[in-house]
Design an enzyme around this catalytic site. Structure first.
Site, PDB file in Angstrom:
ATOM      1  N   HIS A  73     -24.980  -3.614   1.322  1.00 52.02           N
ATOM      2  CA  HIS A  73     -26.280  -3.713   0.615  1.00 52.02           C
ATOM      3  C   HIS A  73     -26.684  -5.137   0.466  1.00 52.02           C
ATOM      4  O   HIS A  73     -26.035  -6.202   0.599  1.00 52.02           O
ATOM      5  CB  HIS A  73     -25.786  -3.343  -0.794  1.00 52.02           C
ATOM      6  CG  HIS A  73     -25.620  -1.822  -0.817  1.00 52.02           C
ATOM      7  ND1 HIS A  73     -26.741  -0.997  -0.818  1.00 52.02           N
ATOM      8  CD2 HIS A  73     -24.453  -1.144  -1.202  1.00 52.02           C
ATOM      9  CE1 HIS A  73     -25.950   0.246  -0.950  1.00 52.02           C
ATOM     10  NE2 HIS A  73     -24.802   0.091  -1.096  1.00 52.02           N
ATOM     11  N   ILE A  92     -13.960  -1.363  -9.065  1.00 54.88           N
ATOM     12  CA  ILE A  92     -14.947  -1.610  -7.903  1.00 54.88           C
ATOM     13  C   ILE A  92     -15.561  -0.482  -7.283  1.00 54.88           C
ATOM     14  O   ILE A  92     -15.264   0.023  -6.385  1.00 54.88           O
ATOM     15  CB  ILE A  92     -13.941  -2.250  -6.859  1.00 54.88           C
ATOM     16  CG1 ILE A  92     -13.091  -3.580  -7.671  1.00 54.88           C
ATOM     17  CG2 ILE A  92     -14.749  -3.109  -5.885  1.00 54.88           C
ATOM     18  CD1 ILE A  92     -13.712  -4.588  -8.168  1.00 54.88           C
ATOM     19  N   GLU A 110       0.785  -1.286  -0.046  1.00 53.76           N
ATOM     20  CA  GLU A 110       0.123  -0.099  -0.014  1.00 53.76           C
ATOM     21  C   GLU A 110       0.675   1.405  -0.079  1.00 53.76           C
ATOM     22  O   GLU A 110       1.758   1.362   0.705  1.00 53.76           O
ATOM     23  CB  GLU A 110      -0.806  -0.035   1.263  1.00 53.76           C
ATOM     24  CG  GLU A 110      -1.722   1.437   1.653  1.00 53.76           C
ATOM     25  CD  GLU A 110      -2.490   1.773   0.292  1.00 53.76           C
ATOM     26  OE1 GLU A 110      -3.275   1.009  -0.074  1.00 53.76           O
ATOM     27  OE2 GLU A 110      -2.387   2.993   0.139  1.00 53.76           O
ATOM     28  N   CYS A 156     -16.228  13.690  23.302  1.00 51.43           N
ATOM     29  CA  CYS A 156     -17.228  13.525  22.500  1.00 51.43           C
ATOM     30  C   CYS A 156     -17.854  12.194  22.168  1.00 51.43           C
ATOM     31  O   CYS A 156     -18.712  11.749  22.327  1.00 51.43           O
ATOM     32  CB  CYS A 156     -17.272  14.350  21.251  1.00 51.43           C
ATOM     33  SG  CYS A 156     -16.428  15.915  21.298  1.00 51.43           S
ATOM     34  N   SER A 191     -20.580   5.299   2.078  1.00 53.20           N
ATOM     35  CA  SER A 191     -21.838   5.306   3.065  1.00 53.20           C
ATOM     36  C   SER A 191     -21.786   3.984   4.008  1.00 53.20           C
ATOM     37  O   SER A 191     -22.686   4.203   4.919  1.00 53.20           O
ATOM     38  CB  SER A 191     -23.029   5.158   1.978  1.00 53.20           C
ATOM     39  OG  SER A 191     -22.907   5.804   0.922  1.00 53.20           O
ATOM     40  N   CYS A 198     -10.850  11.328  24.358  1.00 51.67           N
ATOM     41  CA  CYS A 198     -11.867  11.870  23.469  1.00 51.67           C
ATOM     42  C   CYS A 198     -13.192  11.950  24.326  1.00 51.67           C
ATOM     43  O   CYS A 198     -13.724  11.047  24.514  1.00 51.67           O
ATOM     44  CB  CYS A 198     -12.133  11.233  22.142  1.00 51.67           C
ATOM     45  SG  CYS A 198     -13.522  11.711  20.979  1.00 51.67           S
ATOM     46  N   ARG A 254     -15.907   7.073  -6.585  1.00 48.00           N
ATOM     47  CA  ARG A 254     -16.094   5.616  -6.931  1.00 48.00           C
ATOM     48  C   ARG A 254     -15.193   5.295  -8.213  1.00 48.00           C
ATOM     49  O   ARG A 254     -15.308   6.081  -8.931  1.00 48.00           O
ATOM     50  CB  ARG A 254     -17.580   5.426  -7.443  1.00 48.00           C
ATOM     51  CG  ARG A 254     -18.634   5.691  -6.415  1.00 48.00           C
ATOM     52  CD  ARG A 254     -20.011   6.045  -7.100  1.00 48.00           C
ATOM     53  NE  ARG A 254     -21.156   6.294  -6.052  1.00 48.00           N
ATOM     54  CZ  ARG A 254     -21.358   7.598  -5.925  1.00 48.00           C
ATOM     55  NH1 ARG A 254     -20.682   8.436  -6.660  1.00 48.00           N
ATOM     56  NH2 ARG A 254     -22.385   7.712  -5.079  1.00 48.00           N
ATOM     57  N   CYS A 266     -16.724  18.300  18.259  1.00 51.65           N
ATOM     58  CA  CYS A 266     -15.928  19.051  18.641  1.00 51.65           C
ATOM     59  C   CYS A 266     -14.678  18.896  17.465  1.00 51.65           C
ATOM     60  O   CYS A 266     -13.488  19.582  17.468  1.00 51.65           O
ATOM     61  CB  CYS A 266     -15.336  19.265  19.859  1.00 51.65           C
ATOM     62  SG  CYS A 266     -13.752  18.206  20.274  1.00 51.65           S
TER      63      CYS A 266
HETATM   64  C1  LIG Z   1     -19.371   8.107  -1.953  1.00 46.73           C
HETATM   65  C2  LIG Z   1     -19.271   6.467  -2.033  1.00 46.73           C
HETATM   66  C3  LIG Z   1     -20.380   5.596  -1.213  1.00 46.73           C
HETATM   67  C4  LIG Z   1     -20.088   4.423  -1.334  1.00 46.73           C
HETATM   68  N1  LIG Z   1     -21.133   3.620  -0.495  1.00 46.73           N
HETATM   69  C5  LIG Z   1     -20.916   2.215  -0.711  1.00 46.73           C
HETATM   70  C6  LIG Z   1     -21.793   1.603   0.078  1.00 46.73           C
HETATM   71  O1  LIG Z   1     -22.467   1.962   0.886  1.00 46.73           O
HETATM   72  N2  LIG Z   1     -21.536   0.091   0.422  1.00 46.73           N
HETATM   73  C7  LIG Z   1     -20.764  -0.521  -0.616  1.00 46.73           C
HETATM   74  O2  LIG Z   1     -20.663  -1.695  -0.648  1.00 46.73           O
HETATM   75  N3  LIG Z   1     -19.735   0.290  -1.456  1.00 46.73           N
HETATM   76  C8  LIG Z   1     -19.945   1.749  -1.312  1.00 46.73           C
HETATM   77  N4  LIG Z   1     -19.124   2.361  -2.159  1.00 46.73           N
HETATM   78  C9  LIG Z   1     -18.164   1.689  -2.856  1.00 46.73           C
HETATM   79  C10 LIG Z   1     -16.980   1.186  -2.142  1.00 46.73           C
HETATM   80  O3  LIG Z   1     -16.430   2.268  -1.164  1.00 46.73           O
HETATM   81  C11 LIG Z   1     -15.683   0.983  -3.035  1.00 46.73           C
HETATM   82  O4  LIG Z   1     -16.219  -0.033  -4.027  1.00 46.73           O
HETATM   83  C12 LIG Z   1     -14.720   0.319  -2.090  1.00 46.73           C
HETATM   84  O5  LIG Z   1     -14.228   0.899  -1.132  1.00 46.73           O
HETATM   85  C13 LIG Z   1     -13.311   0.150  -3.136  1.00 46.73           C
HETATM   86  O6  LIG Z   1     -12.231  -0.526  -2.461  1.00 46.73           O
HETATM   87  P1  LIG Z   1     -10.907  -0.719  -3.134  1.00 46.73           P
HETATM   88  O7  LIG Z   1     -10.094  -1.474  -2.275  1.00 46.73           O
HETATM   89  O8  LIG Z   1     -10.975  -1.073  -4.678  1.00 46.73           O
HETATM   90  O9  LIG Z   1     -10.453   0.760  -3.155  1.00 46.73           O
HETATM   91  P2  LIG Z   1      -9.320   1.801  -2.394  1.00 46.73           P
HETATM   92  O10 LIG Z   1      -9.801   1.550  -1.000  1.00 46.73           O
HETATM   93  O11 LIG Z   1      -9.120   3.151  -2.901  1.00 46.73           O
HETATM   94  O12 LIG Z   1      -7.986   0.858  -2.412  1.00 46.73           O
HETATM   95  C14 LIG Z   1      -6.941   0.851  -3.360  1.00 46.73           C
HETATM   96  C15 LIG Z   1      -5.820   1.295  -2.735  1.00 46.73           C
HETATM   97  O13 LIG Z   1      -4.687   1.037  -3.457  1.00 46.73           O
HETATM   98  C16 LIG Z   1      -3.785   2.064  -3.280  1.00 46.73           C
HETATM   99  N5  LIG Z   1      -2.716   2.127  -4.281  1.00 46.73           N
HETATM  100  C17 LIG Z   1      -2.869   2.803  -5.568  1.00 46.73           C
HETATM  101  N6  LIG Z   1      -2.084   3.016  -6.219  1.00 46.73           N
HETATM  102  C18 LIG Z   1      -1.048   2.168  -5.631  1.00 46.73           C
HETATM  103  C19 LIG Z   1       0.422   1.796  -6.005  1.00 46.73           C
HETATM  104  N7  LIG Z   1       1.075   2.474  -7.030  1.00 46.73           N
HETATM  105  N8  LIG Z   1       1.133   1.380  -5.148  1.00 46.73           N
HETATM  106  C20 LIG Z   1       0.567   0.775  -3.966  1.00 46.73           C
HETATM  107  N9  LIG Z   1      -0.693   1.150  -3.397  1.00 46.73           N
HETATM  108  C21 LIG Z   1      -1.437   1.740  -4.546  1.00 46.73           C
HETATM  109  C22 LIG Z   1      -4.412   3.381  -2.841  1.00 46.73           C
HETATM  110  O14 LIG Z   1      -3.564   3.991  -2.162  1.00 46.73           O
HETATM  111  C23 LIG Z   1      -5.607   2.702  -2.106  1.00 46.73           C
HETATM  112  O15 LIG Z   1      -5.403   2.764  -0.420  1.00 46.73           O
HETATM  113  C24 LIG Z   1     -19.102   3.751  -2.217  1.00 46.73           C
HETATM  114  C25 LIG Z   1     -18.212   4.676  -2.679  1.00 46.73           C
HETATM  115  C26 LIG Z   1     -18.203   6.017  -2.700  1.00 46.73           C
HETATM  116  C27 LIG Z   1     -17.195   6.873  -3.156  1.00 46.73           C
END
Ligand SMILES: Cc1cc2nc3c(=O)[nH]c(=O)nc-3n(C[C@H](O)[C@H](O)[C@H](O)COP(=O)(O)OP(=O)(O)OC[C@H]3O[C@@H](n4cnc5c(N)ncnc54)[C@H](O)[C@@H]3O)c2cc1C
Length: 476
Positions: free
Chosen positions: A49, A335, A31, A402, A45, A400, A311, A435
């Site tokens: 789901h 994703i 990471e 709060c 959120s 903390c 997203r 706060c």
């Molecule tokens: C506003 C919003 C609301 C949502 N609500 C929901 C919900 O209620 N329920 C639900 O199921 N889903 C929800 N989602 C979707 C969900 O949040 C995502 O699908 C999920 O968090 C994606 O996870 P990820 O691990 O793919 O991405 P990330 O969490 O972004 O993980 C990817 C990681 O890769 C790292 N990375 C990138 N490039 C490199 C590199 N070159 N070298 C090393 N590390 C790297 C980044 O730093 C990051 O930490 C929502 C999304 C949004 C934006």
């Protein structure tokens, strides 16, 4: 030489690591940020789901339903703060009621259980603050809420206990494919040699995929602004409330965090900049308008905090595949929602893809589980809290106010890997209250400095570049 290197420590990378830790494999989770869950997985959120609002026959529909089931199964063993509160998709007219029946049929075809279209009277009796204009709703009882980052920490913590090496502050900058003998990742912390690579880089999955010469992936960020309300409105709703969805989005909803704050949002609009986490006046107005249509008593004065998440979209569905052109390389991209829900199912799917791609998967006979559970005073019945405080003076020392977070909780968070203020906040809630950390930030910085043996000037909010103290003059 690792068997598998997972790039990206969000919920998806953590779930893949958790799943692979069930097998006799040498795995690294890499990471770029100082801590896990600092990407998309920190800003969403937090809804688990049930699987009611996905296109039928899509990969995300299948993985969402399985993910929901897996999270409910894991909740006890991994000590997740999951609460099954149920959701209502609310109709305001006859056309929307017809849509509810269609959603019900599509979700049942995907194996979602317990669905029911409930009447206006049912809504009056069970969701008293819902708008009187609501005429019916689709009830999905298996919907729930969870802390997104604590899910990441639970999955990655278990993976680590079972042999996965977690390497934070390690950005992958380039990848060399060595024909027939794996990959060499060039990172900000040296080289990593591995037989297989799983790309879970979220918004940057297209960049990482490009590093092995694949140029057919494009991640477009779709912004979602969310607004958090004061805990004094915690009884605003009993269920999660959704409007009838549009093709692009599940719509703006009224939910609550697993810590009890009501939350309204998110918006959904495409942007270019993958780092733009700003919120806007237009976003706030739109969120308020739609949320107040569902619950008219929502008051803008109750908003205590806001954030935006992006997203990572790559078309309409998840893109999860072993890339035949680059044997040994698995893309887990696009994703978007419901990625948080689907993550544990994605972990299983990726393990299966790796096995199909030739990775030997020998299940471990023994697994380790975390013995010490986190002590959250606020989440305990009063009598238990009194006992804990009597037995351990550090539980009686509130850092903390709060969120009633004790010194013991802060120290526990640091012991399991928190190195930043956000890392402590995500694990314990310290600094997340009304706060906004005015009272506890300095204290937590001192504890972090002492426990991690670093000068106070290197303690940051969320990693390099967000340090708070510029010079330490305490000895002058
Ligand atoms: C506003 C919003 C609301 C949502 N609500 C929901 C919900 O209620 N329920 C639900 O199921 N889903 C929800 N989602 C979707 C969900 O949040 C995502 O699908 C999920 O968090 C994606 O996870 P990820 O691990 O793919 O991405 P990330 O969490 O972004 O993980 C990817 C990681 O890769 C790292 N990375 C990138 N490039 C490199 C590199 N070159 N070298 C090393 N590390 C790297 C980044 O730093 C990051 O930490 C929502 C999304 C949004 C934006």
């Amino acid at each position: 030489m690792y068997d598998v290197a997972i790039i990206g420590g969000g919920v998806v990378g953590a779930a893949v690591a958790y799943e692979l830790s069930h097998y006799s494999l040498h795995v690294a989770l890499v990471e770029r940020e100082e801590e896990l869950s600092f990407g998309v997985s920190k800003a969403n959120s937090g809804i688990v789901h049930p699987g009611t609002q996905n296109p039928p026959d899509s990969l995300k529909a299948r993985l969402c339903v399985l993910g929901n089931r897996l999270i409910r199964e894991m909740a006890g063993t991994l000590d997740l703060d999951f609460k099954e509160v149920g959701e209502l998709i609310v109709a305001f007219n006859e056309t929307e009621i017809a849509h509810l029946w269609q959603l019900k049929q599509e979700a049942e075809d995907c194996d979602v259980s317990g669905l029911e279209v409930v009447s206006r009277q049912w809504l009056r009796d069970n969701e008293p603050n819902l708008s009187p204009d609501a005429v019916a709703a689709l009830l999905a009882p298996t919907a729930g809420i969870i802390s997104p980052y604590r899910l990441v920490y639970a999955l990655s913590g278990e993976a680590e206990l079972n042999g996965v090496e977690v390497r934070t502050s390690t950005r992958v900058d380039s990848i060399i494919c060595q024909e027939g003998s794996g990959f060499v990742l060039s990172t900000t912390h040296g080289e990593i040699c591995t037989r297989y690579v799983v790309n879970c880089a979220g918004l940057y999955a297209d960049v990482v995929s490009g590093m092995v010469g694949l140029d057919d992936l494009r991640i477009s960020p779709r912004k979602g602004e969310e607004y958090i309300l004061d805990k004094k409105r915690r009884y605003l709703t009993r269920h999660l409330l959704f409007p009838v969805p549009t093709p692009d989005s599940k719509g703006i909803l009224v939910t609550r965090t697993s810590d009890g704050n009501p939350m309204i949002g998110p918006t959904a609009y495409e942007i270019e900049d993958k780092e733009d986490l700003s919120t806007t006046d237009e976003g706030l107005c739109q969120v308020l308008r739609v949320a107040q249509r569902l619950v008219p008593s929502i008051d803008p004065a109750d908003i205590i905090a806001y954030f935006a998440g992006l997203r990572p979209t790559a078309g309409d569905d998840f893109v999860i595949r072993h890339e035949k052109k680059v044997p040994g390389f698995v893309n887990v991209a696009g994703i978007q929602s419901p990625g948080l829900t689907a993550a544990p199912a994605i972990g299983k799917y990726v393990a299966w893809l790796l096995e199909c791609a030739g990775l030997g998967m020998r299940p471990k006979t023994q697994r380790h589980g975390r013995k010490q559970r986190a002590v959250h005073l606020l989440a305990m019945p009063l009598e238990d809290a009194k006992r804990v405080v009597r037995e351990d003076p550090e539980c009686a020392e509130i850092v903390c106010r709060c969120e009633t977070v004790s010194l013991r909780e802060v120290k526990q968070a640091i012991a399991v890997g928190a190195t930043t203020l956000d890392g402590v906040k995500f694990r314990t809630r310290a600094g997340a209250g009304r706060c906004h950390g005015s009272f506890c930030t300095c204290r937590i910085m001192r504890i972090l400095s002492e426990k991690t043996d670093r000068p106070i000037t290197s303690i940051s909010k969320r990693g390099k570049g967000s340090e708070i103290v510029v010079a330490d003059r305490s000895d002058e």
